[in-house]
Design a protein around this motif. Structure first.
Motif, short mmCIF file in Angstrom:
data_model
loop_
_atom_site.label_atom_id
_atom_site.label_comp_id
_atom_site.label_asym_id
_atom_site.label_seq_id
_atom_site.Cartn_x
_atom_site.Cartn_y
_atom_site.Cartn_z
N TYR A 20 0.83 -1.20 0.00
CA TYR A 20 0.00 0.00 0.00
C TYR A 20 0.87 1.26 0.00
CZ TYR A 20 -3.23 3.62 1.57
OH TYR A 20 -3.97 4.78 1.68
N GLU A 21 1.86 1.26 0.85
CA GLU A 21 2.68 2.46 1.01
C GLU A 21 3.52 2.75 -0.23
OE1 GLU A 21 4.74 1.44 4.54
OE2 GLU A 21 3.03 1.84 5.86
N GLN A 22 4.00 1.69 -0.87
CA GLN A 22 4.89 1.89 -2.03
C GLN A 22 4.13 2.06 -3.34
OE1 GLN A 22 7.57 -1.45 -2.02
NE2 GLN A 22 8.34 -0.99 0.04
N SER A 23 3.05 1.29 -3.51
CA SER A 23 2.38 1.26 -4.83
C SER A 23 0.87 1.42 -4.78
CB SER A 23 2.74 -0.05 -5.55
OG SER A 23 4.14 -0.19 -5.67
N GLY A 24 0.32 1.68 -3.61
CA GLY A 24 -1.11 1.97 -3.52
C GLY A 24 -2.02 0.78 -3.67
N TYR A 25 -1.54 -0.42 -3.37
CA TYR A 25 -2.40 -1.60 -3.45
C TYR A 25 -3.21 -1.75 -2.16
CZ TYR A 25 0.25 -3.24 -7.51
OH TYR A 25 0.83 -3.36 -8.75
N GLY A 26 -4.48 -2.17 -2.29
CA GLY A 26 -5.28 -2.58 -1.15
C GLY A 26 -5.77 -1.47 -0.25
N ARG A 27 -6.44 -1.90 0.82
CA ARG A 27 -6.96 -0.99 1.84
C ARG A 27 -6.37 -1.41 3.19
NH1 ARG A 27 -11.39 2.04 -0.19
NH2 ARG A 27 -11.08 2.05 -2.45
N PRO A 28 -5.66 -0.50 3.86
CA PRO A 28 -5.04 -0.85 5.15
C PRO A 28 -6.11 -1.19 6.20
CG PRO A 28 -4.10 1.17 4.28
CD PRO A 28 -5.30 0.86 3.45
N GLU A 29 -5.82 -2.17 7.01
CA GLU A 29 -6.63 -2.54 8.17
C GLU A 29 -5.73 -2.55 9.40
OE1 GLU A 29 -10.11 -5.22 6.12
OE2 GLU A 29 -8.36 -6.28 6.93
N ALA A 30 -6.34 -2.69 10.56
CA ALA A 30 -5.58 -2.61 11.81
C ALA A 30 -4.44 -3.62 11.85
CB ALA A 30 -6.52 -2.81 12.99
N ASP A 31 -4.69 -4.83 11.35
CA ASP A 31 -3.69 -5.87 11.45
C ASP A 31 -3.09 -6.27 10.09
OD1 ASP A 31 -5.99 -6.90 10.49
OD2 ASP A 31 -6.03 -8.71 11.74
N GLY A 32 -3.27 -5.44 9.09
CA GLY A 32 -2.69 -5.81 7.80
C GLY A 32 -3.28 -5.06 6.63
N LEU A 33 -3.55 -5.80 5.52
CA LEU A 33 -3.99 -5.20 4.27
C LEU A 33 -5.06 -6.08 3.64
CD1 LEU A 33 -3.13 -2.79 2.33
CD2 LEU A 33 -1.84 -4.51 1.06
N ARG A 34 -6.14 -5.44 3.17
CA ARG A 34 -7.19 -6.16 2.45
C ARG A 34 -7.09 -5.83 0.97
NH1 ARG A 34 -12.15 -4.04 1.39
NH2 ARG A 34 -11.84 -2.53 3.09
N LEU A 35 -7.08 -6.87 0.14
CA LEU A 35 -6.94 -6.70 -1.30
C LEU A 35 -8.26 -7.00 -2.01
CD1 LEU A 35 -3.56 -8.58 -1.83
CD2 LEU A 35 -3.88 -6.10 -1.90
N SER A 36 -8.55 -6.24 -3.06
CA SER A 36 -9.67 -6.59 -3.92
C SER A 36 -9.28 -7.79 -4.77
CB SER A 36 -10.03 -5.41 -4.82
OG SER A 36 -9.04 -5.24 -5.82
N PRO A 37 -10.25 -8.54 -5.31
CA PRO A 37 -9.90 -9.68 -6.17
C PRO A 37 -9.01 -9.29 -7.34
CG PRO A 37 -12.21 -9.80 -5.56
CD PRO A 37 -11.70 -8.47 -5.07
#
Length: 336
Positions: A20-37
């Motif tokens: 997310y921080e480097q390339s804008g993938y996904g949505r940050p969550e408290a314990d990690g990252l959620r990705l769209s399909p």
């Protein structure tokens, strides 16, 4: 990096936040990252992540149970490979300027994904374009054809600016009903001819078509006669509508164009209602087709219209007729 798929959602641990921080993938969550399909499948294809128990092929097959997933993924992949950061919503995707990403820039495009056979519902389309405009974004249609090729269209709601060269004022004329047209006796260079009305029959006569005739009757320029009887505007509209069910919509769009000092002429040879001159150019500037605001047209038909307009160096407008007025919708192919 590894991700977990629970049958509905793909998530990564805290190490995934670097994506997310480097390339804008996904949505940050408290314990990690959620990705769209789409994001997850693209990252697997690029060998950036792994999903234990799944390969690219098996996960693609899993997601493809959703009817629109294939084309959605193809558009996502294309945009990413063009150098854009892409996130889901509020339509299908929002796309950031090249070099920008969430938290460090703003999205510039809102993208709706369609297939070549999907219908365009003008009322919904206008609502979405207005919403995009209110958010200061460009509204883009990404259309995937049957061979999985992509075409991008920018959609704009155009407000007509008055033509730079105003048309001459019109005097009053009397016309004789000829079938569902009318004949006016007037010399070459008359006010009607200078304003772009009619077709000259000979040096003494002009023929006016149904749409321009009705417009001139409505503004009091033409008095239409049949023998000794004057025909009312409503009477002629009923007569002409017998063989042209689109006439009411065409007149509404025609009158709006004329109100802005444009010169609409028949667009029959281009497959549309009007070709429109916006000044004193030798060639017309626009192709305009009148539709009801509730109209539904297949994307394939709109694609043909845009291709035709582009081939003759004109813009393609659809005039959506509504009780509150005319909304001009421009479709234009673009390269992102």
């Amino acid at each position: 990096m590894k991700a977990a798929f629970d049958g509905n959602t793909i998530r990564m641990g805290k190490d995934g936040k670097a994506l997310y921080e480097q390339s804008g993938y996904g949505r940050p969550e408290a314990d990690g990252l959620r990705l769209s399909p789409q994001e997850a499948l693209y990252l697997i294809h690029r060998q950036k992540i792994e999903v234990p128990g799944y390969s690219f092929d098996t996960l693609f097959a899993e997601f493809s149970s959703q009817p629109t997933f294939m084309r959605s993924f193809l558009v996502y992949r294309d945009l990413r490979e063009r150098g854009y950061v892409v996130q889901t919503g509020p339509h299908d995707f929002r796309v950031f300027r090249r070099g920008e990403k969430p938290g460090k820039g703003e999205s510039v495009y809102l993208v709706r994904v369609l297939s070549e056979r999907d219908p365009i519902r003008f009322e919904k389309l206008i609502e979405e374009v207005m919403a995009s405009r209110n958010m200061r974004k460009q509204y883009i249609l990404a259309v995937v054809d049957d061979e999985e090729e992509l075409t991008y269209y920018e959609i704009k709601l155009q407000k007509l600016a008055a033509a730079q060269n105003p048309l001459p004022p019109l005097g009053q004329h009397e016309a004789i009903l000829i079938g569902k047209s009318a004949m006016v006796r007037t010399s070459p260079g008359s006010d009607l001819e200078q304003a772009g009305y009619g077709k000259r029959l000979d040096p003494e006569r002009m023929i006016l078509g149904p749409v321009e005739l009705l417009s001139l009757m409505e503004n009091g320029t033409i008095r239409l006669m049949q023998g000794q009887d004057e025909i009312s505007t409503a009477g002629f509209l009923a007569l002409a509508s017998e063989t042209d069910k689109e006439l009411a919509g065409k007149i509404a769009v025609y009158n709006e164009l004329r109100a802005n000092q444009f010169t609409p002429r028949t667009g029959y040879k281009f497959g549309h209602h009007f070709r429109v001159y916006c000044g004193r150019n030798v060639h017309s500037d626009l192709l305009v087709h009148a539709v009801e605001k509730e109209a539904v047209l297949p994307m394939s038909a709109i694609s043909r219209s845009v291709r035709m307009a582009h081939s003759v160096k004109k813009k393609m407008f659809f005039g959506a007729v509504h009780s509150s007025g005319i909304q001009f919708v421009e479709f234009a192919r673009i390269k992102l």
